[in-house]
Design an enzyme around this catalytic site. Structure first.
Site, PDB file in Angstrom:
ATOM      1  N   ASP A 147      -3.405   3.245  -2.336  1.00 22.96           N
ATOM      2  CA  ASP A 147      -4.467   2.953  -1.368  1.00 22.96           C
ATOM      3  C   ASP A 147      -4.128   1.809  -0.427  1.00 22.96           C
ATOM      4  OD1 ASP A 147      -5.917   4.947  -2.537  1.00 22.96           O
ATOM      5  OD2 ASP A 147      -7.448   3.659  -3.419  1.00 22.96           O
ATOM      6  N   GLN A 207      -3.579  11.658  -5.608  1.00 21.34           N
ATOM      7  CA  GLN A 207      -2.523  12.654  -5.383  1.00 21.34           C
ATOM      8  C   GLN A 207      -1.367  12.031  -4.587  1.00 21.34           C
ATOM      9  OE1 GLN A 207      -2.317  17.208  -3.625  1.00 21.34           O
ATOM     10  NE2 GLN A 207      -4.147  16.079  -3.357  1.00 21.34           N
ATOM     11  N   GLY A 210       0.044  -4.106  -9.952  1.00 23.10           N
ATOM     12  CA  GLY A 210      -1.027  -3.122 -10.113  1.00 23.10           C
ATOM     13  C   GLY A 210      -0.581  -1.967 -10.977  1.00 23.10           C
ATOM     14  N   ALA A 211      -1.373  -1.701 -12.033  1.00 26.78           N
ATOM     15  CA  ALA A 211      -1.056  -0.571 -12.922  1.00 26.78           C
ATOM     16  C   ALA A 211      -2.077   0.533 -12.722  1.00 26.78           C
ATOM     17  CB  ALA A 211      -1.010  -1.040 -14.378  1.00 26.78           C
ATOM     18  N   GLY A 212      -2.224   0.951 -11.459  1.00 28.99           N
ATOM     19  CA  GLY A 212      -3.054   2.116 -11.162  1.00 28.99           C
ATOM     20  C   GLY A 212      -2.150   3.346 -11.126  1.00 28.99           C
ATOM     21  N   TYR A 213      -2.582   4.366 -10.400  1.00 27.35           N
ATOM     22  CA  TYR A 213      -1.777   5.594 -10.348  1.00 27.35           C
ATOM     23  C   TYR A 213      -0.377   5.316  -9.833  1.00 27.35           C
ATOM     24  CZ  TYR A 213      -6.041   8.142 -11.195  1.00 27.35           C
ATOM     25  OH  TYR A 213      -7.180   8.624 -11.773  1.00 27.35           O
ATOM     26  N   ASN A 245      -0.692  -6.502 -14.155  1.00 23.06           N
ATOM     27  CA  ASN A 245      -2.025  -5.923 -13.947  1.00 23.06           C
ATOM     28  C   ASN A 245      -3.083  -6.871 -14.489  1.00 23.06           C
ATOM     29  OD1 ASN A 245      -3.359  -3.397 -12.998  1.00 23.06           O
ATOM     30  ND2 ASN A 245      -4.234  -3.436 -15.049  1.00 23.06           N
ATOM     31  N   GLU A 274     -19.445  13.094  -5.754  1.00 28.20           N
ATOM     32  CA  GLU A 274     -19.112  13.259  -7.185  1.00 28.20           C
ATOM     33  C   GLU A 274     -20.068  12.438  -8.049  1.00 28.20           C
ATOM     34  OE1 GLU A 274     -14.772  12.599  -7.534  1.00 28.20           O
ATOM     35  OE2 GLU A 274     -14.660  14.772  -7.790  1.00 28.20           O
ATOM     36  N   LYS A 276     -10.338  21.428 -11.647  1.00 28.93           N
ATOM     37  CA  LYS A 276     -10.433  19.962 -11.586  1.00 28.93           C
ATOM     38  C   LYS A 276      -9.925  19.359 -12.910  1.00 28.93           C
ATOM     39  CE  LYS A 276     -12.298  16.080  -9.851  1.00 28.93           C
ATOM     40  NZ  LYS A 276     -11.785  15.432  -8.669  1.00 28.93           N
TER      41      LYS A 276
HETATM   42  P1  FAD Z   1      -5.679   2.159  -8.335  1.00 27.75           P
HETATM   43  O1  FAD Z   1      -5.525   3.404  -9.123  1.00 27.75           O
HETATM   44  O2  FAD Z   1      -7.050   1.777  -7.901  1.00 27.75           O
HETATM   45  O3  FAD Z   1      -5.039   0.958  -9.177  1.00 27.75           O
HETATM   46  C1  FAD Z   1      -4.971  -0.371  -8.736  1.00 27.75           C
HETATM   47  C2  FAD Z   1      -4.636  -1.234  -9.930  1.00 27.75           C
HETATM   48  O4  FAD Z   1      -4.417  -2.565  -9.481  1.00 27.75           O
HETATM   49  C3  FAD Z   1      -5.756  -1.310 -10.973  1.00 27.75           C
HETATM   50  O5  FAD Z   1      -5.231  -1.166 -12.264  1.00 27.75           O
HETATM   51  C4  FAD Z   1      -6.342  -2.704 -10.778  1.00 27.75           C
HETATM   52  O6  FAD Z   1      -6.893  -3.249 -11.974  1.00 27.75           O
HETATM   53  C5  FAD Z   1      -5.089  -3.477 -10.351  1.00 27.75           C
HETATM   54  N1  FAD Z   1      -5.392  -4.691  -9.579  1.00 27.75           N
HETATM   55  C6  FAD Z   1      -6.220  -4.788  -8.512  1.00 27.75           C
HETATM   56  N2  FAD Z   1      -6.235  -6.052  -8.055  1.00 27.75           N
HETATM   57  C7  FAD Z   1      -5.396  -6.762  -8.861  1.00 27.75           C
HETATM   58  C8  FAD Z   1      -4.981  -8.119  -8.897  1.00 27.75           C
HETATM   59  N3  FAD Z   1      -5.439  -9.016  -8.023  1.00 27.75           N
HETATM   60  N4  FAD Z   1      -4.119  -8.495  -9.857  1.00 27.75           N
HETATM   61  C9  FAD Z   1      -3.644  -7.601 -10.766  1.00 27.75           C
HETATM   62  N5  FAD Z   1      -3.999  -6.316 -10.773  1.00 27.75           N
HETATM   63  C10 FAD Z   1      -4.865  -5.889  -9.842  1.00 27.75           C
HETATM   64  N6  FAD Z   1      -8.212  10.802  -5.525  1.00 27.75           N
HETATM   65  C11 FAD Z   1      -7.742  12.042  -5.721  1.00 27.75           C
HETATM   66  O7  FAD Z   1      -6.569  12.327  -5.398  1.00 27.75           O
HETATM   67  N7  FAD Z   1      -8.516  13.016  -6.283  1.00 27.75           N
HETATM   68  C12 FAD Z   1      -9.782  12.784  -6.705  1.00 27.75           C
HETATM   69  O8  FAD Z   1     -10.469  13.678  -7.215  1.00 27.75           O
HETATM   70  C13 FAD Z   1     -10.314  11.465  -6.540  1.00 27.75           C
HETATM   71  N8  FAD Z   1     -11.541  11.182  -7.002  1.00 27.75           N
HETATM   72  C14 FAD Z   1     -11.995   9.882  -6.938  1.00 27.75           C
HETATM   73  C15 FAD Z   1     -13.229   9.580  -7.520  1.00 27.75           C
HETATM   74  C16 FAD Z   1     -13.704   8.285  -7.500  1.00 27.75           C
HETATM   75  C17 FAD Z   1     -15.031   7.966  -8.162  1.00 27.75           C
HETATM   76  C18 FAD Z   1     -12.943   7.254  -6.859  1.00 27.75           C
HETATM   77  C19 FAD Z   1     -13.459   5.829  -6.840  1.00 27.75           C
HETATM   78  C20 FAD Z   1     -11.715   7.549  -6.283  1.00 27.75           C
HETATM   79  C21 FAD Z   1     -11.232   8.862  -6.311  1.00 27.75           C
HETATM   80  N9  FAD Z   1      -9.978   9.202  -5.765  1.00 27.75           N
HETATM   81  C22 FAD Z   1      -9.482  10.474  -5.915  1.00 27.75           C
HETATM   82  C23 FAD Z   1      -9.154   8.194  -5.073  1.00 27.75           C
HETATM   83  C24 FAD Z   1      -8.123   7.601  -6.039  1.00 27.75           C
HETATM   84  O9  FAD Z   1      -8.760   7.154  -7.217  1.00 27.75           O
HETATM   85  C25 FAD Z   1      -7.348   6.455  -5.397  1.00 27.75           C
HETATM   86  O10 FAD Z   1      -6.804   6.913  -4.186  1.00 27.75           O
HETATM   87  C26 FAD Z   1      -6.231   5.986  -6.350  1.00 27.75           C
HETATM   88  O11 FAD Z   1      -6.819   5.400  -7.497  1.00 27.75           O
HETATM   89  C27 FAD Z   1      -5.289   5.010  -5.674  1.00 27.75           C
HETATM   90  O12 FAD Z   1      -4.289   4.621  -6.591  1.00 27.75           O
HETATM   91  P2  FAD Z   1      -3.638   3.179  -6.524  1.00 27.75           P
HETATM   92  O13 FAD Z   1      -2.502   3.187  -7.489  1.00 27.75           O
HETATM   93  O14 FAD Z   1      -3.371   2.782  -5.128  1.00 27.75           O
HETATM   94  O15 FAD Z   1      -4.790   2.176  -7.020  1.00 27.75           O
END
Ligand code: FAD
Length: 402
Positions: free
Chosen positions: A298, A316, A11-14, A38, A171, A376
């Protein structure tokens, strides 16, 4: 173990991106073979997705090519979808192959929580990814474009139900309420015909947030025509209508589901013990009883001991976890066993309300309106700075503050 330990980041999220770039900035890439997986070749900012969903921002502004930030000479990038993790074999099954690991980082993000409410999966949209928000924006525009083409005008075409008045729901409603006047103008539609409902099961919008700020947000959104239905659980979503527990029915062709999240189902399906799809990790972010697997973002559940409840899943926390996780990986590949503990440092929370409006708490200070909106944007730019320095801020940042 191989000569060089293999670290696989899913996963290339945050969480995943920051872990990869932190390892890239250290010498870890020389001592380990690091692979980031990803499903897309781009990273997107999940926290901005309500904007392209409503159409107030182009989706390309929220995303960047992974290889524009990750140095693929130091970190291997594999564009593929994870299907399963075979813990016993230390193997990740992808749609188009498999990867063996010595250390695994799971940062696969979340999925919408439907609470098993009938019809949600079939008849609602979720703000989840670039693909999902592009579809929402197109659908909303299609609704406006359809209205005047109908022989018998049907109001449900211009009725939008946002399920959940938590952060994401509020939001999104903020952005949508800013976009509607533009859409009305473009498609020759009287503003009075458009209905936006924010439906929340809890006794308040933004549960757990400061009451004064909640009131500010609700008054502002009501002044833009949003109708709140608080303390009103949704019983079922059907094609073209939403059934509420109090017996009321809202006819709507558009339902956006934002009632919270659960961890990625791949984790549950791979045999990890989960609570709503999230794994309660140890203080060093490893899976209980497993020395080789870290879970961040998450997908990880951590408890706020002060109130004995889980921390809400946020970017965060995902970003802060990437620091601990990358430090612990560096220690492990250096042969150390002492691990750093993760201690969240919650600096505040700010929710945008569309346009130049927001509410938030930073430290002890309550913020409203323009100043909250500027903060923000600073938060959004700060992440870009951490990820790719000033060049990324200048390329993708939010630089108009007022
Ligand atoms: P993510 O950032 O969701 O990244 C997961 C990655 O895994 C993605 O790139 C996805 O493509 C990849 N992936 C998923 N499944 C697979 C698979 N099977 N194979 C390969 N890759 C895969 N948080 C805050 O702190 N402040 C805010 O203001 C805030 N606002 C938000 C507003 C919105 C509209 C939303 C939806 C969320 C908000 N959040 C906020 C919450 C925050 O976005 C999440 O908590 C955060 O993105 C979690 O990061 P992560 O790295 O766990 O997952």
């Amino acid at each position: 173990m191989n000569k060089k330990p293999r670290i696989v980041i899913l996963g290339a999220g945050y969480g995943g991106m920051m872990t990869a770039t932190r390892l890239q900035k250290s010498t870890a890439y020389r001592d380990a073979e690091i692979t980031l997986v990803n499903k897309h070749n781009y990273h997107y900012q999940t926290t901005w997705l309500h904007e392209p969903a409503a159409g107030t921002m182009h989706h390309d502004r929220t995303r960047m090519k992974i290889d524009s930030v990750v140095d693929t000479n130091k970190i291997n990038f594999v564009k593929d979808s994870v299907v399963e993790i075979k813990r016993d074999e230390k193997k990740v099954i992808l749609e188009d192959g498999e990867l063996d690991y010595d250390y695994l980082v799971i940062g696969l993000g979340s999925e919408p929580e439907t609470f098993g409410i009938p019809g949600v999966e079939e008849h609602s949209f979720a703000i989840r990814s670039v693909n999902s928000v592009r579809l929402i924006r197109e659908h909303i525009e299609y609704m406006f474009a359809s209205y005047n083409k109908q022989d018998e005008k049907s109001d449900d075409v211009l009725t939008f139900v946002v399920a959940g008045a938590g952060f994401t729901g509020i939001e999104f409603v903020g952005e949508l309420s800013e976009r509607i006047p533009e859409l009305c103008k473009e498609y020759d539609i009287d503003r009075e015909l458009v209905k936006v409902y924010s439906v929340e099961a809890a006794p308040t919008a933004l549960p757990g947030f400061d009451e004064e700020l909640v009131e500010y947000a609700m008054n502002l959104l009501e002044s833009r025509g949003v109708e709140f239905k608080i303390n009103t659980p949704i019983k079922e979503v059907q094609d073209g209508r939403v059934l509420l527990a109090d017996g009321e029915e809202i006819k709507a062709q558009t339902v956006i589901w934002t009632t919270g999240i659960r961890g990625n189902s791949i984790i549950e399906n791979s045999g990890y013990e989960t609570m709503r799809g999230r794994v309660k990790v140890e203080s060093d972010l490893r899976v209980p009883g497993s020395d080789d697997t870290f879970i961040i973002g998450d997908c990880a559940l951590i408890i706020n001991e002060e109130i004995n409840r889980p921390y809400p899943p946020t970017a965060q926390i995902a970003i802060q976890q990437s620091y601990t996780c990358s430090n612990n990986l560096k220690a492990l590949i250096a042969g150390k066993t002492e691990m750093e503990e993760f201690k969240p440092d919650i600096k505040g929370t700010v929710a945008s309300l569309g346009g130049k409006e927001a509410i938030g708490i930073v430290g002890e200070r309550k913020l409203y309106g323009n100043s909250a909106s500027a903060v923000k944007k600073i938060i959004d730019n700060r992440y870009l700075f951490l990820l790719g320095g000033m060049p990324l801020v200048l390329k993708k940042g939010k630089l108009k503050f007022f």
